[in-house]
Enzyme design. Structure first.
Site, mmCIF file in Angstrom:
data_model
loop_
_atom_site.group_PDB
_atom_site.id
_atom_site.type_symbol
_atom_site.label_atom_id
_atom_site.label_comp_id
_atom_site.label_asym_id
_atom_site.label_seq_id
_atom_site.Cartn_x
_atom_site.Cartn_y
_atom_site.Cartn_z
ATOM 1 N N ARG A 95 42.270 25.982 36.568
ATOM 2 C CA ARG A 95 42.280 24.903 35.580
ATOM 3 C C ARG A 95 43.646 24.712 34.921
ATOM 4 N NH1 ARG A 95 37.362 22.879 33.549
ATOM 5 N NH2 ARG A 95 36.089 22.651 35.397
ATOM 6 N N HIS A 143 50.679 40.938 41.605
ATOM 7 C CA HIS A 143 51.435 40.421 42.751
ATOM 8 C C HIS A 143 52.051 39.086 42.325
ATOM 9 C CE1 HIS A 143 51.340 39.580 47.397
ATOM 10 N NE2 HIS A 143 52.481 39.217 46.838
ATOM 11 N N HIS A 170 43.908 47.220 50.135
ATOM 12 C CA HIS A 170 43.511 45.976 50.778
ATOM 13 C C HIS A 170 42.114 46.116 51.359
ATOM 14 C CE1 HIS A 170 44.288 41.932 51.998
ATOM 15 N NE2 HIS A 170 45.366 42.032 51.249
ATOM 16 N N GLY A 219 41.687 45.351 43.931
ATOM 17 C CA GLY A 219 41.679 44.150 43.100
ATOM 18 C C GLY A 219 40.414 43.328 43.204
ATOM 19 N N HIS A 220 40.252 42.642 44.317
ATOM 20 C CA HIS A 220 39.245 41.584 44.414
ATOM 21 C C HIS A 220 37.841 42.062 44.063
ATOM 22 C CE1 HIS A 220 36.597 38.685 46.486
ATOM 23 N NE2 HIS A 220 37.470 37.823 45.985
ATOM 24 N N ASP A 278 45.283 40.299 39.598
ATOM 25 C CA ASP A 278 45.714 38.964 40.045
ATOM 26 C C ASP A 278 44.627 37.909 39.895
ATOM 27 O OD1 ASP A 278 48.030 40.124 40.934
ATOM 28 O OD2 ASP A 278 47.583 39.900 43.070
ATOM 29 N N HIS A 279 43.384 38.294 40.272
ATOM 30 C CA HIS A 279 42.370 37.238 40.387
ATOM 31 C C HIS A 279 41.801 36.783 39.050
ATOM 32 C CE1 HIS A 279 43.166 37.018 44.468
ATOM 33 N NE2 HIS A 279 42.753 38.236 44.741
ATOM 34 N N GLU A 318 53.822 43.968 43.106
ATOM 35 C CA GLU A 318 53.885 43.648 44.539
ATOM 36 C C GLU A 318 54.684 42.368 44.679
ATOM 37 O OE1 GLU A 318 49.383 45.237 45.598
ATOM 38 O OE2 GLU A 318 49.854 43.114 45.779
ATOM 39 N N ARG A 375 50.822 31.374 42.498
ATOM 40 C CA ARG A 375 49.453 30.863 42.532
ATOM 41 C C ARG A 375 48.508 31.610 41.587
ATOM 42 N NH1 ARG A 375 47.529 32.918 48.405
ATOM 43 N NH2 ARG A 375 49.504 32.007 48.984
ATOM 44 N N ASN A 415 44.268 45.903 40.366
ATOM 45 C CA ASN A 415 45.018 44.658 40.560
ATOM 46 C C ASN A 415 44.298 43.523 39.815
ATOM 47 O OD1 ASN A 415 45.705 42.104 41.695
ATOM 48 N ND2 ASN A 415 46.690 43.146 43.401
ATOM 49 N N GLU A 442 52.354 52.221 51.029
ATOM 50 C CA GLU A 442 50.955 51.832 50.833
ATOM 51 C C GLU A 442 50.412 51.485 52.206
ATOM 52 O OE1 GLU A 442 50.034 48.706 47.997
ATOM 53 O OE2 GLU A 442 48.071 48.398 48.913
HETATM 54 N N1 PXP Z 1 47.629 45.956 48.285
HETATM 55 C C1 PXP Z 1 48.352 44.874 48.623
HETATM 56 C C2 PXP Z 1 49.713 45.073 49.209
HETATM 57 C C3 PXP Z 1 47.866 43.585 48.412
HETATM 58 O O1 PXP Z 1 48.609 42.522 48.742
HETATM 59 C C4 PXP Z 1 46.588 43.441 47.807
HETATM 60 C C5 PXP Z 1 46.057 42.063 47.532
HETATM 61 O O2 PXP Z 1 46.870 41.450 46.585
HETATM 62 C C6 PXP Z 1 45.866 44.599 47.463
HETATM 63 C C7 PXP Z 1 46.407 45.849 47.740
HETATM 64 C C8 PXP Z 1 44.529 44.533 46.829
HETATM 65 O O3 PXP Z 1 43.604 44.108 47.795
HETATM 66 P P1 PXP Z 1 42.132 43.724 47.372
HETATM 67 O O4 PXP Z 1 42.230 42.557 46.453
HETATM 68 O O5 PXP Z 1 41.462 43.404 48.684
HETATM 69 O O6 PXP Z 1 41.538 44.926 46.691
#
Ligand code: PXP
Length: 245
Positions: free
Chosen positions: A19, A44, A191, A213-214, A10-11, A71, A50, A8, A152
């Site tokens: 910024r 996502h 997650h 992801g994170h 996203d971050h 997502e 965001r 993932n 999931e």
């Molecule tokens: N699965 C879902 C449904 C999520 O919303 C997220 C966070 O966007 C993740 C997995 C990934 O989670 P993490 O960033 O904690 O790895």
């Protein structure tokens, strides 16, 4: 049999949006993750945009060759975007405007009618549908009845649980995955999975994929995204080997 890793990104976009500029680019991150042998890319798209936006989704979808999972909440706006972009998999998640991250699984039972009509539109367009649920057999059964292809399982409750509850939580996840597989759903997990706890998740049998992801994006700040993905892949391979030996 291995467990697939969908990264993932996203971050990466979260840093860009801090910024409101054009760097770092989640598209580049997705390409580098692919080069590091990620099995999929997840983004996502939130209603407040965001982090990921439509431009990111569109370029990732048209350049990445590994499966892209989107997502999103089960709203008309998101379903229309999904129908236009046609990612490989849509994971439907609940969304609360002020939340920091997704807070738990979808309540499929309560939202059955709305979810059912959105799932139908996505499946008719040939998009596979995954439902993000807590490790709850009733919600998994309802996801199957809804016509989903995958679930999931939310690992966030387990990840945040105090040590004394961890074993019980992991057993709940194992039972949820067993049940999903039994009713004919592919079972993924996500997650709160990190480099430090992933080996525990890999003791679970029947898992098709993990969405992480994170922790990967955090590590990539220090070691680069390719190295961060490679290290997670190595942990997964070691965990799967330990399971079969
Ligand atoms: N699965 C879902 C449904 C999520 O919303 C997220 C966070 O966007 C993740 C997995 C990934 O989670 P993490 O960033 O904690 O790895």
């Amino acid at each position: 049999m291995t467990v697939r890793l969908s990264v993932n990104v996203d971050h990466v976009a979260t840093i860009r949006e801090a910024r409101k500029t054009n760097e770092p680019d989640p598209v580049t991150a997705a390409l580098l993750a692919q080069m590091a042998m990620a099995d999929g890319i997840t983004v996502h798209l939130r209603s407040d945009r965001r982090h990921i936006n439509e431009r990111d989704l569109q370029i990732i979808k048209s350049t990445i060759i590994i499966p892209v999972t989107l997502e999103m909440a089960a709203t008309d706006e998101m379903v229309n975007i999904a129908l236009g972009q046609r990612p490989h998999v849509i994971t439907l998640v609940p969304e609360r405007p002020e939340e920091i991250t997704t807070e738990g699984g979808l309540d499929v039972k309560t939202n059955f009618d709305n979810l059912g009509s959105q799932v139908e539109k996505l499946r008719q367009a040939g998009i596979k549908v995954c439902i993000f649920v807590n490790p709850d057999l009733e919600q998994i059964g309802e996801s199957k009845r809804l016509g989903a292809d995958m679930v999931e399982i939310n690992t966030g409750i387990w990840a945040d649980a105090p040590d004394k509850n961890k074993r019980w939580e992991i057993e709940r996840i194992q039972k949820a995955i067993d049940y999903a597989v039994q009713v004919g759903l592919k079972a993924t997990a996500g997650h709160g999975i990190t480099y430090h706890n992933v080996s525990e998740i890999l003791k679970i049998k029947g898992l098709y994929e993990m969405s992480i992801g994170h922790t990967i994006i955090s590590r990539s700040v220090y070691v680069g995204i390719q190295q961060a993905v490679k290290e997670m892949k190595e942990l997964i391979i070691a965990g799967v080997k330990a399971q079969i030996s």
